[in-house]
Design a protein around this motif. Structure first.
Motif, PDB file in Angstrom:
ATOM      1  N   ARG A 194       3.349   6.515   4.945  1.00  0.00           N
ATOM      2  CA  ARG A 194       2.227   7.116   5.666  1.00  0.00           C
ATOM      3  C   ARG A 194       2.643   7.554   7.065  1.00  0.00           C
ATOM      4  NH1 ARG A 194      -2.059   2.426   4.799  1.00  0.00           N
ATOM      5  NH2 ARG A 194      -0.127   1.295   5.211  1.00  0.00           N
ATOM      6  N   THR A 195       3.682   6.931   7.587  1.00  0.00           N
ATOM      7  CA  THR A 195       4.217   7.347   8.880  1.00  0.00           C
ATOM      8  C   THR A 195       4.605   8.821   8.829  1.00  0.00           C
ATOM      9  OG1 THR A 195       5.089   5.128   9.266  1.00  0.00           O
ATOM     10  CG2 THR A 195       6.038   6.913  10.583  1.00  0.00           C
ATOM     11  N   VAL A 196       5.259   9.235   7.756  1.00  0.00           N
ATOM     12  CA  VAL A 196       5.666  10.633   7.594  1.00  0.00           C
ATOM     13  C   VAL A 196       4.434  11.527   7.510  1.00  0.00           C
ATOM     14  CG1 VAL A 196       6.852  12.291   6.105  1.00  0.00           C
ATOM     15  CG2 VAL A 196       7.831  10.014   6.477  1.00  0.00           C
ATOM     16  N   ASP A 197       3.461  11.139   6.707  1.00  0.00           N
ATOM     17  CA  ASP A 197       2.256  11.961   6.539  1.00  0.00           C
ATOM     18  C   ASP A 197       1.542  12.191   7.869  1.00  0.00           C
ATOM     19  OD1 ASP A 197       2.747  12.018   3.820  1.00  0.00           O
ATOM     20  OD2 ASP A 197       1.474  10.286   3.407  1.00  0.00           O
ATOM     21  N   VAL A 198       1.425  11.154   8.662  1.00  0.00           N
ATOM     22  CA  VAL A 198       0.750  11.286   9.960  1.00  0.00           C
ATOM     23  C   VAL A 198       1.522  12.232  10.868  1.00  0.00           C
ATOM     24  CG1 VAL A 198       0.089  10.076  12.068  1.00  0.00           C
ATOM     25  CG2 VAL A 198      -0.377   9.034   9.851  1.00  0.00           C
ATOM     26  N   HIS A 199       2.841  12.112  10.909  1.00  0.00           N
ATOM     27  CA  HIS A 199       3.642  12.974  11.776  1.00  0.00           C
ATOM     28  C   HIS A 199       3.588  14.433  11.322  1.00  0.00           C
ATOM     29  CE1 HIS A 199       5.171   9.310  13.580  1.00  0.00           C
ATOM     30  NE2 HIS A 199       5.797  10.039  14.475  1.00  0.00           N
ATOM     31  N   VAL A 200       3.598  14.667  10.012  1.00  0.00           N
ATOM     32  CA  VAL A 200       3.495  16.037   9.506  1.00  0.00           C
ATOM     33  C   VAL A 200       2.133  16.615   9.867  1.00  0.00           C
ATOM     34  CG1 VAL A 200       3.355  17.470   7.434  1.00  0.00           C
ATOM     35  CG2 VAL A 200       5.177  15.776   7.652  1.00  0.00           C
ATOM     36  N   ARG A 201       1.082  15.812   9.726  1.00  0.00           N
ATOM     37  CA  ARG A 201      -0.260  16.303  10.075  1.00  0.00           C
ATOM     38  C   ARG A 201      -0.342  16.661  11.560  1.00  0.00           C
ATOM     39  NH1 ARG A 201      -2.960  12.446   8.199  1.00  0.00           N
ATOM     40  NH2 ARG A 201      -3.594  11.272  10.039  1.00  0.00           N
ATOM     41  N   ARG A 202       0.221  15.808  12.411  1.00  0.00           N
ATOM     42  CA  ARG A 202       0.207  16.097  13.849  1.00  0.00           C
ATOM     43  C   ARG A 202       1.009  17.352  14.159  1.00  0.00           C
ATOM     44  NH1 ARG A 202      -0.975  12.535  17.799  1.00  0.00           N
ATOM     45  NH2 ARG A 202       0.850  13.196  18.987  1.00  0.00           N
ATOM     46  N   LEU A 203       2.136  17.518  13.494  1.00  0.00           N
ATOM     47  CA  LEU A 203       2.950  18.719  13.697  1.00  0.00           C
ATOM     48  C   LEU A 203       2.169  19.972  13.315  1.00  0.00           C
ATOM     49  CD1 LEU A 203       6.652  18.185  12.514  1.00  0.00           C
ATOM     50  CD2 LEU A 203       5.878  19.307  14.601  1.00  0.00           C
ATOM     51  N   ARG A 204       1.525  19.925  12.182  1.00  0.00           N
ATOM     52  CA  ARG A 204       0.748  21.085  11.738  1.00  0.00           C
ATOM     53  C   ARG A 204      -0.345  21.438  12.736  1.00  0.00           C
ATOM     54  NH1 ARG A 204       0.365  19.367   5.355  1.00  0.00           N
ATOM     55  NH2 ARG A 204       2.170  20.585   4.629  1.00  0.00           N
ATOM     56  N   GLU A 205      -0.984  20.412  13.294  1.00  0.00           N
ATOM     57  CA  GLU A 205      -2.035  20.674  14.272  1.00  0.00           C
ATOM     58  C   GLU A 205      -1.501  21.353  15.520  1.00  0.00           C
ATOM     59  OE1 GLU A 205      -3.646  16.812  14.843  1.00  0.00           O
ATOM     60  OE2 GLU A 205      -4.823  16.823  12.988  1.00  0.00           O
ATOM     61  N   LYS A 206      -0.225  21.155  15.800  1.00  0.00           N
ATOM     62  CA  LYS A 206       0.359  21.714  17.012  1.00  0.00           C
ATOM     63  C   LYS A 206       0.989  23.094  16.804  1.00  0.00           C
ATOM     64  CE  LYS A 206       1.310  17.213  19.129  1.00  0.00           C
ATOM     65  NZ  LYS A 206       2.338  16.278  19.662  1.00  0.00           N
ATOM     66  N   ILE A 207       1.540  23.349  15.607  1.00  0.00           N
ATOM     67  CA  ILE A 207       2.304  24.597  15.452  1.00  0.00           C
ATOM     68  C   ILE A 207       1.670  25.600  14.481  1.00  0.00           C
ATOM     69  CG2 ILE A 207       4.440  23.340  15.946  1.00  0.00           C
ATOM     70  CD1 ILE A 207       5.196  23.734  12.974  1.00  0.00           C
ATOM     71  N   GLU A 208       0.712  25.175  13.682  1.00  0.00           N
ATOM     72  CA  GLU A 208       0.138  26.067  12.682  1.00  0.00           C
ATOM     73  C   GLU A 208      -1.154  26.713  13.185  1.00  0.00           C
ATOM     74  OE1 GLU A 208       1.679  26.789  10.002  1.00  0.00           O
ATOM     75  OE2 GLU A 208       2.870  25.062   9.335  1.00  0.00           O
ATOM     76  N   ARG A 209      -1.355  27.997  12.833  1.00  0.00           N
ATOM     77  CA  ARG A 209      -2.631  28.650  13.146  1.00  0.00           C
ATOM     78  C   ARG A 209      -3.765  27.964  12.405  1.00  0.00           C
ATOM     79  NH1 ARG A 209       0.739  33.330  12.360  1.00  0.00           N
ATOM     80  NH2 ARG A 209       0.969  34.584  14.259  1.00  0.00           N
ATOM     81  N   GLU A 210      -3.528  27.702  11.115  1.00  0.00           N
ATOM     82  CA  GLU A 210      -4.492  26.999  10.278  1.00  0.00           C
ATOM     83  C   GLU A 210      -3.784  25.810   9.642  1.00  0.00           C
ATOM     84  OE1 GLU A 210      -7.039  29.450   7.669  1.00  0.00           O
ATOM     85  OE2 GLU A 210      -5.875  31.149   8.434  1.00  0.00           O
ATOM     86  N   PRO A 211      -3.921  24.619  10.220  1.00  0.00           N
ATOM     87  CA  PRO A 211      -3.220  23.447   9.677  1.00  0.00           C
ATOM     88  C   PRO A 211      -3.486  23.193   8.193  1.00  0.00           C
ATOM     89  CG  PRO A 211      -4.139  22.944  11.827  1.00  0.00           C
ATOM     90  CD  PRO A 211      -4.684  24.296  11.449  1.00  0.00           C
ATOM     91  N   SER A 212      -4.686  23.550   7.721  1.00  0.00           N
ATOM     92  CA  SER A 212      -5.008  23.336   6.308  1.00  0.00           C
ATOM     93  C   SER A 212      -4.378  24.392   5.404  1.00  0.00           C
ATOM     94  CB  SER A 212      -6.524  23.322   6.110  1.00  0.00           C
ATOM     95  OG  SER A 212      -7.077  24.566   6.510  1.00  0.00           O
ATOM     96  N   ASN A 213      -3.875  25.469   6.010  1.00  0.00           N
ATOM     97  CA  ASN A 213      -3.198  26.533   5.254  1.00  0.00           C
ATOM     98  C   ASN A 213      -1.914  26.900   5.989  1.00  0.00           C
ATOM     99  OD1 ASN A 213      -2.717  28.594   3.367  1.00  0.00           O
ATOM    100  ND2 ASN A 213      -3.826  30.102   4.613  1.00  0.00           N
ATOM    101  N   PRO A 214      -0.929  25.997   5.968  1.00  0.00           N
ATOM    102  CA  PRO A 214       0.258  26.139   6.830  1.00  0.00           C
ATOM    103  C   PRO A 214       1.146  27.327   6.485  1.00  0.00           C
ATOM    104  CG  PRO A 214       0.545  24.338   5.283  1.00  0.00           C
ATOM    105  CD  PRO A 214      -0.876  24.768   5.147  1.00  0.00           C
TER     106      PRO A 214
END
Length: 230
Positions: A194-214
């Motif tokens: 889950r450590t990986v999942d949380v870090h990927v989610r945080r990354l998406r929130e920072k670099i993706e226009r739409e985190p739910s559609n990366p």
């Protein structure tokens, strides 16, 4: 040069024990007993690792971690008072790199700190395949460990950057969560996927226009994660 660690806990006996043990390993150890002291120390000094208790006076460990991430990517290991999944996840959400549950074995604490230091040393001495890369609105400067989205710098934690750099340098290659734990956190890391999942989610929130559609960090369902620019 000796590695420098900041230990933050309001239980002075615990701090004393950790300090003694780490100093036996040749490390320099500073101590803080509340959130205000901790923030002041981190702003004033360059630490290799911060060991940060969740339940401390003035500012909680979560608040300290969140504030630190506004100006520093120093590795932070959270100390949680109980085996509480929510405390662990919250610590990661606020930018912690790792967590240890109290009561802990001092040998585990030293092992986690040494693992982070070994990882950082490898990063300092390893030259990556790609030093600067641009993908649409995303620019990654591996030499300076900086990331820009639409020419605005995003403040990534050390582990968030490590994940992004690894995936970016191996486009299309799918890494399982276990593989990412082994490579980014180290083979002796004792945490869970889950450590990986949380870090990927945080990354998406920072670099993706739409985190739910990366556009960049994609999921291969049932397998893991990979990087691919659309």
């Amino acid at each position: 040069m000796a590695k420098r660690v900041l230990v933050v806990d309001d239980e002075k006996l615990i701090v004393k024990g950790i300090r003694f043990s780490l100093e036996q390993e040749g490390m320099e150890v500073d101590c803080a007993y509340d959130g205000e002291e901790a923030l002041a120390a981190i702003k004033e000094h360059d630490y290799d690792v911060v060991l940060l208790d969740v339940m401390i006076p003035k500012f909680s460990g979560f608040e300290v971690c969140q504030s630190v991430r506004e100006f520093s990517d120093v590795p932070i290991i959270m100390l949680t008072a109980k085996d509480n999944d929510m405390d662990k996840i919250l610590g990661l959400e606020y930018g912690a790199d790792d967590y240890i549950t109290k009561p802990f074995n001092i040998l585990e604490v030293k092992a986690r700190i040494k693992a982070i230091m070994r990882r950082n040393k490898r990063q300092e001495t390893t030259v990556g395949a790609t030093r600067t890369a641009e993908f649409g609105n995303l620019k990654i400067d591996c030499e300076g460990r900086r990331v820009f989205v639409n020419d605005v710098e995003e403040n990534l934690t050390a582990k968030e950057f490590d994940l992004l750099e690894l995936l970016m340098n191996n486009p299309g290659k799918v890494y399982s969560r276990d593989n990412l734990l082994n490579i980014v956190w180290g083979y002796d890391y004792l945490g869970d996927v889950r450590t990986v999942d949380v870090h990927v989610r945080r990354l998406r929130e920072k670099i993706e226009r739409e985190p739910s559609n990366p556009e960049y960090l994609h999921t291969k369902w049932g397998v893991g994660y990979y990087f691919k620019a659309k």
